[in-house]
Design an enzyme around this catalytic site. Structure first.
Site, PDB file in Angstrom:
ATOM      1  N   HIS A  37      -1.541  23.378  10.168  1.00  0.00           N
ATOM      2  CA  HIS A  37      -2.584  22.497  10.711  1.00  0.00           C
ATOM      3  C   HIS A  37      -3.131  21.653   9.550  1.00  0.00           C
ATOM      4  O   HIS A  37      -2.388  20.922   8.914  1.00  0.00           O
ATOM      5  CB  HIS A  37      -3.640  23.379  11.408  1.00  0.00           C
ATOM      6  CG  HIS A  37      -4.657  22.649  12.236  1.00  0.00           C
ATOM      7  ND1 HIS A  37      -4.510  21.347  12.648  1.00  0.00           N
ATOM      8  CD2 HIS A  37      -5.861  23.059  12.745  1.00  0.00           C
ATOM      9  CE1 HIS A  37      -5.565  20.978  13.369  1.00  0.00           C
ATOM     10  NE2 HIS A  37      -6.412  22.006  13.438  1.00  0.00           N
ATOM     11  N   HIS A  56       4.808  17.297  15.647  1.00  0.00           N
ATOM     12  CA  HIS A  56       3.497  17.449  16.297  1.00  0.00           C
ATOM     13  C   HIS A  56       3.646  18.197  17.614  1.00  0.00           C
ATOM     14  O   HIS A  56       4.662  18.087  18.287  1.00  0.00           O
ATOM     15  CB  HIS A  56       2.846  16.088  16.561  1.00  0.00           C
ATOM     16  CG  HIS A  56       1.373  16.180  16.727  1.00  0.00           C
ATOM     17  ND1 HIS A  56       0.781  16.440  17.939  1.00  0.00           N
ATOM     18  CD2 HIS A  56       0.366  16.107  15.815  1.00  0.00           C
ATOM     19  CE1 HIS A  56      -0.524  16.499  17.775  1.00  0.00           C
ATOM     20  NE2 HIS A  56      -0.808  16.305  16.487  1.00  0.00           N
ATOM     21  N   ARG A 109      -2.296   7.259  13.235  1.00  0.00           N
ATOM     22  CA  ARG A 109      -3.142   7.564  12.073  1.00  0.00           C
ATOM     23  C   ARG A 109      -2.305   7.524  10.796  1.00  0.00           C
ATOM     24  O   ARG A 109      -2.800   7.191   9.717  1.00  0.00           O
ATOM     25  CB  ARG A 109      -3.819   8.931  12.245  1.00  0.00           C
ATOM     26  CG  ARG A 109      -4.709   9.019  13.474  1.00  0.00           C
ATOM     27  CD  ARG A 109      -5.236  10.432  13.689  1.00  0.00           C
ATOM     28  NE  ARG A 109      -4.173  11.384  13.943  1.00  0.00           N
ATOM     29  CZ  ARG A 109      -4.341  12.702  14.058  1.00  0.00           C
ATOM     30  NH1 ARG A 109      -5.549  13.222  13.916  1.00  0.00           N
ATOM     31  NH2 ARG A 109      -3.320  13.495  14.309  1.00  0.00           N
ATOM     32  N   ASP A 123      -0.743  13.712   8.411  1.00  0.00           N
ATOM     33  CA  ASP A 123      -0.822  14.233   7.040  1.00  0.00           C
ATOM     34  C   ASP A 123       0.182  13.599   6.080  1.00  0.00           C
ATOM     35  O   ASP A 123       0.175  13.901   4.894  1.00  0.00           O
ATOM     36  CB  ASP A 123      -0.622  15.751   7.063  1.00  0.00           C
ATOM     37  CG  ASP A 123      -1.715  16.425   7.861  1.00  0.00           C
ATOM     38  OD1 ASP A 123      -2.894  16.117   7.610  1.00  0.00           O
ATOM     39  OD2 ASP A 123      -1.413  17.240   8.743  1.00  0.00           O
ATOM     40  N   ARG A 126     -13.601  16.488  10.645  1.00  0.00           N
ATOM     41  CA  ARG A 126     -13.450  17.186  11.926  1.00  0.00           C
ATOM     42  C   ARG A 126     -14.745  17.847  12.383  1.00  0.00           C
ATOM     43  O   ARG A 126     -14.931  18.117  13.589  1.00  0.00           O
ATOM     44  CB  ARG A 126     -12.288  18.188  11.806  1.00  0.00           C
ATOM     45  CG  ARG A 126     -11.694  18.712  13.101  1.00  0.00           C
ATOM     46  CD  ARG A 126     -11.398  17.700  14.152  1.00  0.00           C
ATOM     47  NE  ARG A 126     -10.355  16.727  13.884  1.00  0.00           N
ATOM     48  CZ  ARG A 126      -9.055  16.869  14.152  1.00  0.00           C
ATOM     49  NH1 ARG A 126      -8.615  17.976  14.681  1.00  0.00           N
ATOM     50  NH2 ARG A 126      -8.203  15.887  13.909  1.00  0.00           N
TER      51      ARG A 126
HETATM   52  N1  NMX Z   1       9.788  20.881   9.831  1.00  0.00           N
HETATM   53  C1  NMX Z   1      10.558  21.946  10.112  1.00  0.00           C
HETATM   54  N2  NMX Z   1      10.632  22.531  11.342  1.00  0.00           N
HETATM   55  C2  NMX Z   1       9.911  21.953  12.316  1.00  0.00           C
HETATM   56  C3  NMX Z   1       9.121  20.807  12.110  1.00  0.00           C
HETATM   57  C4  NMX Z   1       9.082  20.281  10.806  1.00  0.00           C
HETATM   58  N3  NMX Z   1       8.314  19.236  10.488  1.00  0.00           N
HETATM   59  N4  NMX Z   1       8.529  20.467  13.265  1.00  0.00           N
HETATM   60  C5  NMX Z   1       8.924  21.378  14.179  1.00  0.00           C
HETATM   61  N5  NMX Z   1       9.751  22.275  13.605  1.00  0.00           N
HETATM   62  C6  NMX Z   1      10.339  23.464  14.230  1.00  0.00           C
HETATM   63  C7  NMX Z   1       9.213  24.425  14.633  1.00  0.00           C
HETATM   64  O1  NMX Z   1       8.829  25.252  13.560  1.00  0.00           O
HETATM   65  C8  NMX Z   1       9.837  25.182  15.773  1.00  0.00           C
HETATM   66  O2  NMX Z   1      10.683  26.177  15.233  1.00  0.00           O
HETATM   67  P1  NMX Z   1      10.799  27.615  15.956  1.00  0.00           P
HETATM   68  O3  NMX Z   1      11.336  27.326  17.333  1.00  0.00           O
HETATM   69  O4  NMX Z   1      11.729  28.355  15.060  1.00  0.00           O
HETATM   70  O5  NMX Z   1       9.402  28.161  15.997  1.00  0.00           O
HETATM   71  C9  NMX Z   1      10.708  24.130  16.448  1.00  0.00           C
HETATM   72  O6  NMX Z   1      10.948  23.115  15.454  1.00  0.00           O
HETATM   73  C10 NMX Z   1      10.056  23.485  17.656  1.00  0.00           C
HETATM   74  O7  NMX Z   1       8.781  23.026  17.288  1.00  0.00           O
HETATM   75  P2  NMX Z   1       8.042  21.875  18.093  1.00  0.00           P
HETATM   76  O8  NMX Z   1       7.924  22.321  19.505  1.00  0.00           O
HETATM   77  O9  NMX Z   1       8.702  20.566  17.815  1.00  0.00           O
HETATM   78  O10 NMX Z   1       6.632  21.816  17.347  1.00  0.00           O
HETATM   79  P3  NMX Z   1       5.397  22.825  17.452  1.00  0.00           P
HETATM   80  O11 NMX Z   1       4.481  22.296  18.477  1.00  0.00           O
HETATM   81  O12 NMX Z   1       5.809  24.243  17.572  1.00  0.00           O
HETATM   82  O13 NMX Z   1       4.768  22.676  15.996  1.00  0.00           O
HETATM   83  C11 NMX Z   1       3.912  21.567  14.084  1.00  0.00           C
HETATM   84  C12 NMX Z   1       4.069  21.520  15.599  1.00  0.00           C
HETATM   85  C13 NMX Z   1       3.022  20.400  13.666  1.00  0.00           C
HETATM   86  C14 NMX Z   1       3.251  22.887  13.677  1.00  0.00           C
HETATM   87  C15 NMX Z   1       5.328  21.427  13.440  1.00  0.00           C
HETATM   88  O14 NMX Z   1       5.878  20.172  13.767  1.00  0.00           O
HETATM   89  C16 NMX Z   1       5.301  21.589  11.930  1.00  0.00           C
HETATM   90  O15 NMX Z   1       5.343  22.724  11.457  1.00  0.00           O
HETATM   91  N6  NMX Z   1       5.221  20.468  11.132  1.00  0.00           N
HETATM   92  C17 NMX Z   1       5.134  20.554   9.708  1.00  0.00           C
HETATM   93  C18 NMX Z   1       3.718  20.923   9.290  1.00  0.00           C
HETATM   94  C19 NMX Z   1       2.754  19.778   9.511  1.00  0.00           C
HETATM   95  O16 NMX Z   1       2.969  18.651   9.101  1.00  0.00           O
HETATM   96  N7  NMX Z   1       1.631  20.107  10.177  1.00  0.00           N
HETATM   97  C20 NMX Z   1       0.564  19.133  10.417  1.00  0.00           C
HETATM   98  C21 NMX Z   1       0.363  18.811  11.901  1.00  0.00           C
HETATM   99  C22 NMX Z   1      -0.810  17.896  12.108  1.00  0.00           C
HETATM  100  N8  NMX Z   1      -2.071  18.577  11.761  1.00  0.00           N
HETATM  101  O17 NMX Z   1      -2.752  18.122  10.904  1.00  0.00           O
HETATM  102  O18 NMX Z   1      -2.425  19.595  12.369  1.00  0.00           O
HETATM  103  C1  MLT Z   2      -5.051  17.180  14.597  1.00  0.00           C
HETATM  104  O1  MLT Z   2      -5.501  16.070  14.258  1.00  0.00           O
HETATM  105  O2  MLT Z   2      -5.805  18.131  14.884  1.00  0.00           O
HETATM  106  C2  MLT Z   2      -3.590  17.399  14.551  1.00  0.00           C
HETATM  107  O3  MLT Z   2      -2.884  16.209  14.774  1.00  0.00           O
HETATM  108  C3  MLT Z   2      -3.090  18.577  15.345  1.00  0.00           C
HETATM  109  C4  MLT Z   2      -3.178  18.526  16.836  1.00  0.00           C
HETATM  110  O4  MLT Z   2      -3.680  17.593  17.449  1.00  0.00           O
HETATM  111  O5  MLT Z   2      -2.668  19.501  17.448  1.00  0.00           O
END
Ligand code: NMX
Ligand code: MLT
Length: 392
Positions: free
Chosen positions: A232, A273, A282, A328, A354
């Site tokens: 996150h 995401h 953003r 991010d 936030r």
């Molecule tokens: N890098 C590697 N693997 C990824 C990524 C990524 N950027 N995005 C998704 N996946 C993987 C995810 O871990 C999941 O694997 P598993 O089935 O083994 O659990 C699979 O792809 C399916 O994930 P999604 O349904 O596409 O995404 P989910 O909703 O589960 O997760 C995040 C969303 C944001 C947690 C994920 O995209 C991620 O880990 N991104 C990298 C971290 C990041 O940049 N987070 C910031 C998000 C914004 N914020 O500020 O909160």
């Molecule tokens: C946020 O701004 O909180 C992030 O993009 C994560 C989300 O909306 O799930």
């Protein structure tokens, strides 16, 4: 309004929805913002890109009042925040001071700092507590930066009439051209990060805790802990560290790096995401700002190349729902370029922003149902030995 205008708002819950982190399951209404999977977040109906250059104070007003202020309201609101900041309870900062020298992540300090502000003064009126907290965040933030850096509490006297961001930079003791660039980047950063629908982890966690009628400060402190996870809010720290490890804007080398990270089962920070299915506006807004502020900065150039290369590699994996850049991806490069050189502090800026959206949503939830408030959160979990016949 649902979190996502392009997904069904109501549907039958089935076994496939279990253990998915409540993904896409409607649980409530949100008055501050909604997230379109393709167009990103809208604050009270305004697309975020239309608001990015506005003053943080006016956007706080927007999220609280559900309309933009006129000039007089804008001035009055800023004055009200300044007056609340003047009454900062000194005891809260002494709690932080007693923790120096200390370890822990800056997000731990932010969470403790918010809790300490609540211990020093809680009115019990969530709106007053929210505005007090928002008004006092600049001094809390500056105190965390200075205390952890071994400099003691801020030496420049707080001057809240300058504005929230301006006072924070002043409290850090930074003036002149350096301060101008910092202020520009931080004002936009705050506006972009204030709110993101009702279901993001930190907001949802804060509202859960608040639903038990815990204080605004207790709920916010919990929300900050939720934000501190690397999937996150802490992704902005991890993303800059990642960019620094890449160390080159050569697309071929970046592609090789991304592939090796994926092979090592590490996330590609700044991409993907839970709701968005296109590049986050953003991210686009921050990359555009970087083009004005720091076009020749090495980190910035790597981010721009990564933005092109990483989605192509991530899109090869059909499991990844969104291969595009998220909020991010560029914020760390910009913060670094204007003088914030320690990535571990970046998530505290996300938290600062936030606090606004979470407060506004907690107030809305307390006012719901004709003033009775949203009931205490209590979703259902299915026992592993319990037959799943009919989900309530
Ligand atoms: N890098 C590697 N693997 C990824 C990524 C990524 N950027 N995005 C998704 N996946 C993987 C995810 O871990 C999941 O694997 P598993 O089935 O083994 O659990 C699979 O792809 C399916 O994930 P999604 O349904 O596409 O995404 P989910 O909703 O589960 O997760 C995040 C969303 C944001 C947690 C994920 O995209 C991620 O880990 N991104 C990298 C971290 C990041 O940049 N987070 C910031 C998000 C914004 N914020 O500020 O909160
Ligand atoms: C946020 O701004 O909180 C992030 O993009 C994560 C989300 O909306 O799930």
């Amino acid at each position: 309004m649902s979190d996502s205008e392009e997904q069904p708002t109501l549907f039958e819950i089935n076994e496939g929805h279990l253990d998915t982190g409540l993904r896409g399951i409607p649980v409530g209404t949100c008055r501050t913002s909604f997230v379109s999977p393709t167009k990103g977040v809208h604050y009270v109906g305004y697309p975020i890109s239309d608001l990015a250059e506005m003053s943080p104070e006016d956007i706080i007003f927007l999220l609280f009042e559900k309309r933009l202020p006129n000039r007089q309201e804008s001035q009055d609101f800023s004055k009200d925040l300044a007056a609340r900041a003047e009454e900062m309870p000194a005891g809260a900062l002494r709690i932080l001071e007693s923790m120096t020298p200390g370890g822990g992540h800056p997000m731990d300090w932010l969470s403790v700092g918010i809790q300490a502000l609540g211990m020093a003064e809680t009115t019990g009126d969530v709106r007053a507590d929210s505005l007090n907290l928002i008004a006092r965040m600049p001094e809390l933030m500056a105190s965390i930066f200075l205390l952890r850096g071994g400099h003691g509490l801020p030496k420049s006297g707080s001057d809240p009439e300058r504005g929230l961001v301006e006072n924070f930079v002043h409290l850090l003791g930074i003036e002149g051209v350096e301060a101008e660039n910092m202020i520009r980047v931080l004002r936009t950063f705050l506006v972009l990060h204030m709110d993101h629908g009702g279901g993001n982890l930190s907001t949802f966690s804060g509202k859960c805790v608040a639903s038990g009628r815990a204080s605004l400060f207790a709920a916010m402190s919990s929300a900050m802990n939720a934000l501190s996870g690397p999937l996150h809010g802490r992704a902005n720290q991890s993303c800059l560290e990642f960019v620094q490890r890449i160390g080159t804007s050569d697309p071929e080398k970046i592609e090789a790096f991304v592939r090796s990270e994926l092979a090592a089962k590490r996330p590609i920070y700044g991409f993907g995401h839970a709701v968005l299915r296109a590049e986050d506006p953003r991210a686009a807004a921050q990359i555009a700002l970087g083009g004005e502020i720091c076009p020749d900065d090495e980190n910035y150039k790597i981010v721009k190349a990564l933005r092109e290369v990483a989605p192509k590699v991530l899109a090869e994996n059909p499991k990844i729902s969104n291969p595009f850049a998220n909020v991010d991806v560029a914020s760390g490069a910009l913060l670094h370029a204007v003088g914030f050189h320690k990535p571990e502090y970046f998530t505290t800026f996300f938290g600062w922003a936030r606090v606004v959206g979470i407060s506004a949503q907690i107030i809305d939830e307390r006012n719901a149902r004709g003033g009775r408030g949203v009931p205490i959160y209590r979703p259902k979990y299915i026992g592993v030995n319990q037959p799943v016949q009919r989900l309530e």
